[in-house]
Design a protein around this motif. Structure first.
Motif, mmCIF file in Angstrom:
data_model
loop_
_atom_site.group_PDB
_atom_site.id
_atom_site.type_symbol
_atom_site.label_atom_id
_atom_site.label_comp_id
_atom_site.label_asym_id
_atom_site.label_seq_id
_atom_site.Cartn_x
_atom_site.Cartn_y
_atom_site.Cartn_z
ATOM 1 N N LEU A 138 -4.926 9.068 -6.782
ATOM 2 C CA LEU A 138 -4.411 9.114 -5.410
ATOM 3 C C LEU A 138 -5.355 9.864 -4.477
ATOM 4 O O LEU A 138 -5.636 9.420 -3.360
ATOM 5 N N ILE A 139 -5.876 10.993 -4.927
ATOM 6 C CA ILE A 139 -6.695 11.815 -4.036
ATOM 7 C C ILE A 139 -8.105 11.252 -3.889
ATOM 8 O O ILE A 139 -8.767 11.469 -2.862
ATOM 9 N N CYS A 140 -8.598 10.513 -4.890
ATOM 10 C CA CYS A 140 -9.909 9.870 -4.742
ATOM 11 C C CYS A 140 -9.850 8.749 -3.714
ATOM 12 O O CYS A 140 -10.783 8.565 -2.918
ATOM 13 N N LEU A 141 -8.760 7.986 -3.725
ATOM 14 C CA LEU A 141 -8.587 6.963 -2.685
ATOM 15 C C LEU A 141 -8.431 7.621 -1.319
ATOM 16 O O LEU A 141 -8.908 7.103 -0.302
ATOM 17 N N THR A 142 -7.754 8.762 -1.294
ATOM 18 C CA THR A 142 -7.655 9.517 -0.047
ATOM 19 C C THR A 142 -9.041 9.930 0.442
ATOM 20 O O THR A 142 -9.342 9.855 1.645
ATOM 21 N N ALA A 143 -9.900 10.363 -0.482
ATOM 22 C CA ALA A 143 -11.256 10.767 -0.112
ATOM 23 C C ALA A 143 -12.055 9.587 0.429
ATOM 24 O O ALA A 143 -12.832 9.738 1.384
ATOM 25 N N LEU A 144 -11.863 8.404 -0.144
ATOM 26 C CA LEU A 144 -12.572 7.219 0.346
ATOM 27 C C LEU A 144 -12.171 6.910 1.785
ATOM 28 O O LEU A 144 -13.019 6.711 2.659
ATOM 29 N N ILE A 145 -10.863 6.872 2.038
ATOM 30 C CA ILE A 145 -10.405 6.550 3.393
ATOM 31 C C ILE A 145 -10.788 7.672 4.358
ATOM 32 O O ILE A 145 -11.092 7.418 5.530
ATOM 33 N N SER A 146 -10.810 8.919 3.861
ATOM 34 C CA SER A 146 -11.275 10.027 4.702
ATOM 35 C C SER A 146 -12.739 9.826 5.084
ATOM 36 O O SER A 146 -13.144 10.141 6.213
ATOM 37 N N GLY A 147 -13.536 9.306 4.150
ATOM 38 C CA GLY A 147 -14.925 8.994 4.467
ATOM 39 C C GLY A 147 -15.041 7.946 5.550
ATOM 40 O O GLY A 147 -15.914 8.023 6.423
ATOM 41 N N GLY A 151 -16.710 8.551 9.184
ATOM 42 C CA GLY A 151 -17.730 7.663 9.721
ATOM 43 C C GLY A 151 -17.385 7.146 11.098
ATOM 44 O O GLY A 151 -18.275 6.788 11.879
ATOM 45 N N LEU A 152 -16.086 7.104 11.409
ATOM 46 C CA LEU A 152 -15.620 6.695 12.738
ATOM 47 C C LEU A 152 -15.516 7.872 13.694
ATOM 48 O O LEU A 152 -14.993 7.729 14.810
ATOM 49 N N ASP A 153 -15.972 9.048 13.253
ATOM 50 C CA ASP A 153 -15.883 10.287 14.046
ATOM 51 C C ASP A 153 -14.445 10.676 14.332
ATOM 52 O O ASP A 153 -14.129 11.252 15.379
ATOM 53 N N LEU A 200 -1.045 8.108 1.928
ATOM 54 C CA LEU A 200 -0.324 7.376 2.973
ATOM 55 C C LEU A 200 -0.750 7.840 4.361
ATOM 56 O O LEU A 200 -0.951 7.025 5.274
ATOM 57 N N LEU A 201 -0.929 9.152 4.531
ATOM 58 C CA LEU A 201 -1.302 9.684 5.842
ATOM 59 C C LEU A 201 -2.648 9.150 6.309
ATOM 60 O O LEU A 201 -2.775 8.669 7.454
ATOM 61 N N VAL A 202 -3.674 9.213 5.459
ATOM 62 C CA VAL A 202 -5.004 8.781 5.912
ATOM 63 C C VAL A 202 -5.069 7.268 6.063
ATOM 64 O O VAL A 202 -5.799 6.750 6.917
ATOM 65 N N TRP A 203 -4.291 6.528 5.257
ATOM 66 C CA TRP A 203 -4.285 5.070 5.418
ATOM 67 C C TRP A 203 -3.705 4.694 6.784
ATOM 68 O O TRP A 203 -4.236 3.818 7.469
ATOM 69 N N ILE A 204 -2.626 5.345 7.168
ATOM 70 C CA ILE A 204 -2.035 5.079 8.481
ATOM 71 C C ILE A 204 -3.027 5.442 9.591
ATOM 72 O O ILE A 204 -3.186 4.704 10.573
ATOM 73 N N ALA A 205 -3.729 6.562 9.429
ATOM 74 C CA ALA A 205 -4.708 6.967 10.437
ATOM 75 C C ALA A 205 -5.844 5.952 10.544
ATOM 76 O O ALA A 205 -6.299 5.626 11.649
ATOM 77 N N ALA A 206 -6.301 5.438 9.396
ATOM 78 C CA ALA A 206 -7.365 4.420 9.421
ATOM 79 C C ALA A 206 -6.876 3.141 10.084
ATOM 80 O O ALA A 206 -7.612 2.499 10.844
ATOM 81 N N ALA A 207 -5.633 2.738 9.800
ATOM 82 C CA ALA A 207 -5.077 1.536 10.421
ATOM 83 C C ALA A 207 -5.010 1.694 11.932
ATOM 84 O O ALA A 207 -5.338 0.769 12.691
ATOM 85 N N ARG A 208 -4.592 2.876 12.391
ATOM 86 C CA ARG A 208 -4.521 3.120 13.831
ATOM 87 C C ARG A 208 -5.905 3.159 14.472
ATOM 88 O O ARG A 208 -6.042 2.889 15.679
ATOM 89 N N LEU A 213 -7.356 -0.710 5.613
ATOM 90 C CA LEU A 213 -7.991 -1.154 4.373
ATOM 91 C C LEU A 213 -6.966 -1.767 3.439
ATOM 92 O O LEU A 213 -5.813 -1.331 3.388
ATOM 93 N N ARG A 214 -7.389 -2.740 2.680
ATOM 94 C CA ARG A 214 -6.518 -3.374 1.697
ATOM 95 C C ARG A 214 -7.301 -3.533 0.397
ATOM 96 O O ARG A 214 -8.536 -3.505 0.384
ATOM 97 N N ILE A 215 -6.565 -3.668 -0.683
ATOM 98 C CA ILE A 215 -7.184 -3.908 -1.987
ATOM 99 C C ILE A 215 -7.415 -5.397 -2.150
ATOM 100 O O ILE A 215 -6.480 -6.201 -2.047
ATOM 101 N N VAL A 216 -8.656 -5.798 -2.371
ATOM 102 C CA VAL A 216 -8.967 -7.209 -2.562
ATOM 103 C C VAL A 216 -8.829 -7.543 -4.032
ATOM 104 O O VAL A 216 -9.075 -6.720 -4.916
ATOM 105 N N SER A 217 -8.425 -8.763 -4.331
ATOM 106 C CA SER A 217 -8.117 -9.132 -5.712
ATOM 107 C C SER A 217 -9.366 -9.197 -6.590
ATOM 108 O O SER A 217 -9.371 -8.730 -7.724
ATOM 109 N N LEU A 218 -10.442 -9.776 -6.066
ATOM 110 C CA LEU A 218 -11.674 -9.900 -6.848
ATOM 111 C C LEU A 218 -12.825 -9.316 -6.034
ATOM 112 O O LEU A 218 -13.413 -10.003 -5.200
ATOM 113 N N PRO A 219 -13.146 -8.046 -6.238
ATOM 114 C CA PRO A 219 -14.209 -7.430 -5.440
ATOM 115 C C PRO A 219 -15.569 -8.062 -5.726
ATOM 116 O O PRO A 219 -15.928 -8.295 -6.876
#
Length: 508
Positions: A138-147, A151-153, A200-208, A213-219
């Motif tokens: 959970l926290i690694c995915l949070t770190a990715l979205i935080s990145g 990057g968007l400042d 959940l918090l950072v995903w909502i912030a990224a969406a706004r 971001l979404r998980i793609v079936s076949l990366p």
């Protein structure tokens, strides 16, 4: 950059203050006994992997690639890269999480070998670590979205997410303790629940921010994804070496008498306040800015950015380190002496805090120097330096713990950090990627003078004032020390030209 640093630092300060409240509750509930030792191991293991895969190697490779793609190819391609990387991370870390939970006894036999002779501590550590281990994913995915947000400042949501960790940990301790075997189990559940909330918090912030971001079936392994993965390899080694240093500390601490793990945890938590507020904020804000300056052909701007980051790092970490060393006993006794945590535990913890404080400026400076390599796509040089550091740290641990017990672990960590700083600075200087400008050379001696003056004043106060009795008086005395120390340091530093407070006010 300063505005971004203040944003990250402000949220981190809020998180650290709540963290102190959480640790005060933990100390009162668990003290420094077997349950506390087991919980701190359960918390450290997923955090170790989080720093390795989430904030270490991955961010070092991903944030520059995302920022460069955003600058040169636009938001759509940057989002495409982020989604592919999030899918790969989800698949890989899900497998690691499952394997870790299944083989947890074997993992802890390696990480905390001293626990194997104590069935109570070992059994508790296995149970609690299995509860906390999903936090890794959970926290690694949070770190990715935080990145992505960095990057968007947009730094606010990513910096504020850890606030949820502290709030939910305290809530879990209060709500779940009556219905689970020990308060340590309640805290373990709070860790995992907080991981879901932060994601959940950072995903909502990224969406706004226009980047849902979404998980793609076949990366697909696109050239951009392949570049990130290729840069992750030396980053993984480098981050792995850093985390190996921490793992070595845990292994050796587990071999010491019961309570050593807890003493180091509580002392480290105090040190993490300035390290998180200053070091993490500087490193987080610097990396995307340096990437953009270098990509747009502005090397002189990149030099100025690094010098101002180093200046701010020293301006805040030097007085913090001096204050922690001088006020170790007042800090520990005011924050933790209550309930199951007595004065003997406070004495052992305060000595460790003095040792950690000696290395605090170095820990912060490492955060400021490393982006100078990462922004240029160089993740290999910090790795080579780290390989030397881990050997040095291990050797000093083995020597110093023979004479200083758990304090030797903290002291070895600080010495190794200073060697790391010197090596990073030398390599950047030789390559022409950093040179201290006139302003930095002029201000650093003045900052040292102001720090020394503050330390002398605080020592005089400790000698003249009586020892306070009771939690309320201890907190009141500590508040007085803080107010006087801040006033002396910032007043003198401003008066002699070490820093100008107006610059910070104008950039808030």
């Amino acid at each position: 950059m300063l505005k971004s640093i203040l944003t990250v630092g402000g949220w981190t300060m809020a998180s650290r203050v709540l963290g102190f409240l959480r640790d005060m509750l933990i100390a009162a509930s668990l003290g420094a006994g077997p349950v506390a030792d087991a919980f701190f191991i359960a918390l450290k293991l997923p955090n170790l992997f989080r720093r390795l895969f989430g904030e270490g190697a991955f961010n070092a490779a991903f944030v520059p690639a995302f920022a460069a793609t955003l600058t040169t190819e636009g938001a759509a391609q940057a989002r495409f890269l982020a989604e592919r990387m999030s899918t790969l991370m989800t698949l890989w870390l899900s497998l690691l999480t499952v394997l870790g939970m299944v083989f947890m006894p074997q993992v802890l036999t390696v990480l905390a070998p001293g626990f194997t002779d104590d069935p109570l501590r070992f059994g508790l550590a296995v149970e609690m670590t299995r509860i906390t281990f999903p936090y890794l994913l959970l926290i690694c995915l949070t770190a990715l979205i935080s990145g992505v947000l960095n990057g968007l400042d947009r730094f606010g949501a990513a910096a504020g997410a850890p606030v949820l960790f502290n709030l939910l940990s305290m809530a879990a301790l209060w709500i779940l303790s009556p219905i689970v075997p020990t308060p340590g189990h309640a805290l373990a559940w709070g860790v995992t629940i907080s991981g879901a909330a932060q994601l959940l918090l950072v995903w909502i912030a990224a969406a706004r921010a226009g980047m849902p971001l979404r998980i793609v079936s076949l990366p697909r392994i696109t050239p951009e994804v392949r570049l990130v993965l290729r840069r992750m390899v030396p980053g993984l080694v480098g981050a792995g070496v850093t985390q190996l240093n921490l793992a070595v500390d845990v292994v050796i601490a587990s071999l010491l008498p019961a309570g050593a793990v807890s003493y180091l945890y509580y002392a480290d938590r105090i040190g993490q306040l300035p390290l998180g507020v200053i070091g993490a904020a500087v490193g987080t804000a610097m990396l995307p800015l340096l990437v953009k300056q270098l990509r747009s052909g502005r090397p002189l701007s990149a030099h100025r950015t690094m010098n101002r980051a180093l200046e701010l790092s020293l301006a805040l970490s030097l007085p913090a380190a001096a204050a922690q060393a001088v006020l170790a006993w007042p800090i520990i006794s005011a924050l933790f002496v209550r309930g199951a945590f007595g004065e003997l535990e406070a004495a052992a913890t305060s000595v460790a805090l003095v040792a950690y404080a000696l290395g605090l400026p170095a820990f912060v400076l490492v955060k400021a120097f490393v982006p100078g390599f990462f922004a240029r796509g160089d993740t290999a040089t910090p790795v080579k330096i780290s390989l030397v550091i881990v050997v040095l740290n291990l050797a000093m641990n083995l020597i110093l713990t023979r004479y200083l017990a758990h304090v030797g672990i903290a002291l070895a960590t600080g010495i190794a950090a200073w060697v790391n700083v010197i090596a990073l600075a030398v390599f950047l200087r030789r390559r022409g990627h950093w040179r201290p400008d006139r302003r930095l050379r002029r201000r650093v001696p003045r900052l040292l003078m102001a720090t020394l003056a503050m330390a002398v004043v605080l020592l005089a106060m400790r000698a003249l004032l009586p020892d306070p009795v009771g939690s309320t008086m201890r907190l009141a005395f500590l508040a007085a020390y803080v107010v006087v120390g801040l006033g002396v340091y910032f007043g003198l530093a401003h008066a002699i030209g070490g820093l100008h407070l107006g610059e910070i006010r104008r950039r808030r």
